[in-house]
Design an enzyme around this catalytic site. Structure first.
Site, PDB file in Angstrom:
ATOM      1  N   LYS A 148       4.495   6.216  20.269  1.00  0.00           N
ATOM      2  CA  LYS A 148       3.982   6.117  18.902  1.00  0.00           C
ATOM      3  C   LYS A 148       2.667   6.885  18.762  1.00  0.00           C
ATOM      4  CE  LYS A 148       4.029   2.183  16.460  1.00  0.00           C
ATOM      5  NZ  LYS A 148       3.973   0.700  16.327  1.00  0.00           N
TER       6      LYS A 148
ATOM      7  N   LYS B  30       0.810  -1.222   0.000  1.00  0.00           N
ATOM      8  CA  LYS B  30       0.000   0.000   0.000  1.00  0.00           C
ATOM      9  C   LYS B  30       0.846   1.276   0.000  1.00  0.00           C
ATOM     10  CE  LYS B  30      -4.100  -1.925   2.185  1.00  0.00           C
ATOM     11  NZ  LYS B  30      -5.137  -1.759   3.202  1.00  0.00           N
TER      12      LYS B  30
END
Ligand code: ATR
Length: 486
Positions: free
Chosen positions: A369, A281
């Site tokens: 994150k 992707k």
């Protein structure tokens, strides 16, 4: 023509295989090399056959199992021809030893390489073309998806009828698209049974899902590129839609390792549309001519389409998620949405939610994150400890927690769920995760990974064809695949 390739270990297996082939296959191949005593039963089986037959006694040297010497094999093929086999397959390497055959019999001159895609395949095929035999057949191993295109290019140069097959998962497309590029037949495995070569598609999938016999030079090609790709349900849903509208189009699985190389073939062959899945992707973006804003931000493209001469990319995962959530919540603007996870899936959804004006909170195990992604999006973040679910309108699971086989897990304590919430789990295996099950029990509105898979597929179809797929067709095909699997 679809040919059911039957491993004839015994007389009964051959007879049963022939019987099973009637209805789905147009022709059957009796692979008698799997039987030591084929000479004893072959004539009798041929006498009772009710569809045309190819008799093949493949040598071990070319990937078969024949226990016979060349002399015995040749004698047996001769016997098969006299007993009514319409086709006899003989390796090109020993075809000159075969005596004269009745005029009614078609001789397939064949060559196999189960290990590699021979660099001199073209020379070999041209030599076979000018040698003995009515049909030139080659089956070679695909080491890359692009090998299929090398084979298709070579097939064009052959004057005799041809059967060109690339074996292995990367060669699967040759068994379907080969018809568009000149193949006179394809070999399929009998339903529920082991085939006779790697990469074979079942006879019923060839006939019903891929509509093999309807493929012609004008058939438009679509597909999904990924690695791994074997279990993708995309061919099921898209082909079902094509079929219901009678479109001259087919959708296949491209097992792709190098997306840049593949996209060159995709362009050169004029294929029309592509679904892109893990792990391509991101990589596909570098080879597209244009990408829409949301895919650019999300750094993820799952749909490729043609805009004139340009290859264009978008992301229907994000669009589908946002649209369905908007429908369920009556509009996302100002809604508080907790997105669990801070990986690629979360990133796409967060950018989509942001566009709609939602108030986003990213919750992740690794707080750093979450912080980094929140910085990109411009939203809040937290760890699971600090998340109490208060005032949250929408909860989205963008982690892998709860996915098969670890199905009795939820990314959050389900006690945090309340009736007013809308809960979306991106996981589609199992179809009802623990999170969704508990959310439904509490009366929440829910959206599953399966809902999303279908919604993104419907959007792809709409992008490619400018119309919606017929209501319910994709869902029915998806459910049929799932029922078959379980
Ligand atoms: P994807 O591209 O599918 O989003 P990813 O980038 O690997 O995949 O992200 C997976 C997400 O699931 C991450 O947010 C990960 O949390 P960490 O960033 O802390 O690794 C989350 N995840 C995976 N396993 C988890 C677990 N057992 N508990 C909580 N979160 C988990």
């Amino acid at each position: 023509m679809i040919c059911s390739a039957i491993r004839c270990k015994t007389r009964d297996a051959a007879a049963e295989g022939l019987q099973k082939a009637v209805g789905n296959a147009d022709i059957a191949e009796l692979r008698i090399d799997f039987s030591a005593d084929a000479a004893d039963w072959l004539e009798e089986v041929l006498e009772h056959k009710s569809l045309p037959v190819i008799v093949t006694d493949r040598t071990k040297a070319e990937g078969g199992a024949s226990p016979r010497t060349d002399r015995e094999r040749i004698a047996l093929l001769q016997q098969a021809a006299l007993a009514g086999a319409e086709y006899v397959d003989c390796e090109y390497s020993c075809i000159q030893h075969l005596g004269d055959l009745p005029e009614t019999v078609t001789l397939i001159s064949s060559f196999h390489d189960f290990d590699t895609f021979p660099p001199d395949l073209e020379e070999k095929m041209l030599e076979m073309d000018s040698g003995r035999g009515d049909i030139v057949k080659v089956a070679v191993q695909a080491l890359d998806i692009c090998d299929n295109f090398r084979l298709f290019d070579t097939m064009e140069k052959i004057s005799k009828p041809v059967i060109g097959i690339c074996m292995g998962s990367m060669g699967e497309i040759s068994r379907i698209l080969g018809r568009k590029y000149g193949n006179v037949l394809t070999y399929g495995s009998p339903d529920g049974e082991e085939g006779t070569a790697p990469g074979q598609v079942s006879v019923s999938a060839l006939k019903q899902m891929y509509r093999y016999n309807e493929i012609n030079t004008d058939t438009e090609v679509y597909g999904v590129a990924g690695d791994p790709i074997a279990h993708s349900a995309s061919p099921d849903i898209h082909n079902a839609a094509f079929r219901s509208l009678g479109l001259n189009a087919v959708y296949v699985k491209f097992h792709v390792t190098d997306i840049s190389l593949f996209m060159k073939c995709f362009s050169r062959y004029g294929f029309k549309g592509l679904s892109v899945t893990i792990p391509h992707k991101v990589g596909v973006m570098a080879v597209l001519d244009e990408i829409d804003d949301i895919s650019e931000k999300a750094e993820s493209v799952n749909t490729v389409f043609r805009k004139g001469n340009l290859l264009s990319g978008t992301n229907t995962d994000i669009r589908a998620a946002v649209d369905r959530l908007s429908e369920l919540t009556g509009g996302l603007a100002g809604r508080k949405a907790a997105v669990l996870g801070a990986g690629g899936v979360s990133r796409g959804i967060c950018f989509g939610l942001k566009e709609e004006g939602a108030d986003i909170l990213i919750v992740n195990r690794t707080v750093e994150k979450a912080e980094r992604l929140a910085g990109n999006i411009g939203c809040g973040f937290s760890g699971y400890d600090g998340f109490d679910g208060k005032n949250v309108d929408v909860i989205i699971n963008a982690t892998s927690v709860g996915m098969h086989p670890d199905v009795e897990r939820s990314p959050i304590d389900t006690e945090l769920l309340s009736e007013e919430m809308t809960v979306f789990d991106t996981i589609y295996n199992p179809p009802e995760t623990m999170l969704i099950r508990e959310a439904r029990r509490k009366g929440c509105r829910t959206l599953t990974g399966t809902d999303m898979f279908l919604a993104q597929g419907e959007k792809q179809f709409e992008i490619w064809f400018g119309r919606k797929p017929p209501e319910g067709v994709m869902e029915k095909a998806f459910n049929a695949k799932f029922t078959k699997r379980t």
